[in-house]
Write an enzyme that holds these catalytic residues in place. Structure first.
Site, short mmCIF file in Angstrom:
data_model
loop_
_atom_site.label_atom_id
_atom_site.label_comp_id
_atom_site.label_asym_id
_atom_site.label_seq_id
_atom_site.Cartn_x
_atom_site.Cartn_y
_atom_site.Cartn_z
N ASP A 1 -6.10 18.39 -15.35
CA ASP A 1 -6.62 17.16 -15.85
C ASP A 1 -6.24 16.82 -17.18
OD1 ASP A 1 -7.99 14.81 -16.46
OD2 ASP A 1 -9.81 15.09 -14.72
N LYS B 1 -8.45 5.87 -19.45
CA LYS B 1 -8.38 6.34 -20.77
C LYS B 1 -7.37 5.90 -21.66
CE LYS B 1 -12.37 7.61 -18.51
NZ LYS B 1 -12.42 8.83 -17.85
N ARG C 1 0.66 -1.18 0.08
CA ARG C 1 -0.18 -0.04 -0.12
C ARG C 1 1.04 1.37 -0.06
NH1 ARG C 1 -1.63 2.55 4.31
NH2 ARG C 1 -1.85 0.62 5.71
N TYR D 1 -15.16 17.46 -16.17
CA TYR D 1 -15.89 16.12 -15.94
C TYR D 1 -16.86 15.83 -14.89
CZ TYR D 1 -15.62 10.97 -15.13
OH TYR D 1 -15.91 9.84 -15.10
C1 LIG Z 1 -12.77 9.41 -16.66
C2 LIG Z 1 -12.49 10.55 -16.14
C3 LIG Z 1 -11.97 10.91 -14.99
C4 LIG Z 1 -12.08 9.84 -13.90
O1 LIG Z 1 -11.31 8.81 -14.13
P1 LIG Z 1 -11.59 7.41 -13.58
O2 LIG Z 1 -10.51 6.52 -13.84
O3 LIG Z 1 -13.15 6.99 -14.06
O4 LIG Z 1 -11.87 7.35 -12.03
C5 LIG Z 1 -11.56 12.22 -14.55
N1 LIG Z 1 -11.28 13.21 -15.35
C6 LIG Z 1 -11.59 13.04 -16.74
C7 LIG Z 1 -11.48 14.04 -17.71
C8 LIG Z 1 -12.13 11.78 -17.25
O5 LIG Z 1 -12.44 11.70 -18.36
#
Ligand SMILES: *Cc1c(COP(=O)(O)O)cnc(C)c1O
Length: 396
Positions: free
Chosen positions: A186, A211, A54, A113
């Site tokens: 992000d 993604k 962890r 998001y």
């Molecule tokens: C999918 C996404 C997230 C969240 O990510 P997870 O892996 O689903 O927790 C945050 N920001 C953006 C822009 C996203 O597309």
């Protein structure tokens, strides 16, 4: 070395072992022991090493080295990365590491998001952290939000969702820092191939590794990249909240990373063709794509993304209501109706029923998200096949 080379060769097994594996092993060990108690004592005291999964684990560290190498522009040193069990866990840790405390304010891009909005409203606002949503495409809106008392952190996305606006990260970073706040970008929609946000002045570059980084729709994970000094403040939140990425997931993301530059190149090239096709289709009212010369952020996108424009394309179907949109979606045979993005497959997302379903119609209208809007995450298939699928689904 160029990014394509770094993506393939970073995060490989440690030197000194002979023979060495080509692929990084998955180390599932939850705990680690040493020949001498003295060594364990040193690691517990902060020396480099593993102790408990962890805290950090070898497969996760291999991935983190690889991501750090991709996040570092030429000549940048001291960049690190930490892996999390999801993009949301990564965002949560980075937000808390920024030092926001009750009474402070977070300034957040208004088009962001849905999960991030949920995190801010349901987890942070109840802790007496003020939220100020601002349209970051309007410089005065950021100035106003930052002049209020206690602004500690600004949160934005590298490519807004689903209308694909791009803002000048360096300009936002400058204003943010002048106000004594930190900037979190992000960068999920661009990946480090298009945007190394730290090089433009961001303090945290966060990714949902679910993604583009992994790219195959088979793993959930998140990354916070930052200068090592900033990252030192993120790590305790990962360790104590326990949101670390598992070794098996780290392996999958590391495997995906090797083809990231190749995939993104193909996805961007396909997206340009798909956007052109959609713009010329009589059933399409409007196409949102920063690669178009008449897109309001075309020049900043070109400069910031190194001549690429991303692989996301949104479009409106002429005169379509929800029922008509469902018909278009149901006719698609190749493009998959999913809420995710960045995968090898072309994915289509309908904001009305997915990312923006919780907003009141008036709110959606105010931010320009209409009932006839679809978002495409263009995949690596042959562009002609993607276009043929869209063509038959749109009727014509
Ligand atoms: C999918 C996404 C997230 C969240 O990510 P997870 O892996 O689903 O927790 C945050 N920001 C953006 C822009 C996203 O597309």
């Amino acid at each position: 070395m160029e990014m394509a080379t770094r993506a393939v060769h970073q995060g490989t097994p440690e030197a000194g072992v002979n023979p060495r594996s080509v692929s990084t092993p998955i180390d599932l060990s939850a705990t680690f022991y040493y020949e001498r108690a003295e060594q364990l004592d040193a690691v517990a005291g902060g020396a480099e090493g593993y102790m408990y999964a962890r805290y950090r684990n070898p497969t996760g560290v291999a991935l983190e080295c690889a991501v750090a190498a991709l996040e570092s522009d030429d000549g940048m040193t001291g960049i690190g990365a930490l892996g999390f069990g999801s993009g949301m866990a990564a965002l949560h840790a980075a937000i808390l590491a920024s030092g926001v405390v009750p009474g402070d304010a977070i300034v957040c891009a208004q088009e962001i998001y849905g999960g991030t909005i949920g995190l801010l409203m349901n987890v942070l606002a109840p802790l007496q952290i003020e939220l100020r949503f601002a349209d970051l495409t309007q410089p005065e809106a950021l100035d106003r939000a930052l002049t209020g008392p206690g602004a500690r952190l600004v949160i934005m996305e590298s490519l807004s969702n689903p209308l694909l606006r791009v803002v000048d990260v360096a300009r936002i970073a400058e204003k943010t820092h002048a106000a004594g706040a930190k900037l979190l970008v992000d960068a999920t929609f661009t990946s480090p191939v298009l945007l190394r946000a730290l090089a433009w002045g961001a303090d945290y570059s966060v990714h949902s590794a679910t993604k583009y980084l992994s790219g195959h729709g088979d793993v959930t994970g998140g990354i916070v990249a930052a200068k090592e000094v900033e990252l030192a403040a993120v790590e305790p939140f990962r360790k104590l909240v326990g949101g670390i990425l598992g070794p098996f997931e780290a392996y999958l993301i590391l495997r995906g990373l090797k083809t990231l530059p190749l995939r993104v190149e193909r996805q961007c090239a396909n997206a340009a063709q798909v956007a052109e096709f959609l713009r010329s289709h009589p059933a399409v009212e409007r196409v949102y794509y920063p690669g178009f010369a008449d897109h309001p952020d075309h020049e900043i996108a070109r400069r910031q993304f190194g001549g690429k424009f991303g692989a996301m394309v949104s479009f409106e179907v002429k005169g379509a209501d929800k029922a008509a949109m469902f018909k278009v979606i149901d006719r698609l045979r190749l493009c998959l109706p999913c809420t995710s993005l960045g995968d090898v497959q072309t994915l289509v997302m309908y904001p009305l029923i997915a990312s923006h379903r919780d907003l009141a119609p008036k709110q959606r209208e105010r931010i320009g998200i209409r009932d006839n809007l679809l978002r495409l995450s263009v995949g690596i298939e042959a562009a002609g096949d993607i276009i043929a699928d869209l063509q038959q689904a749109l009727g014509g």
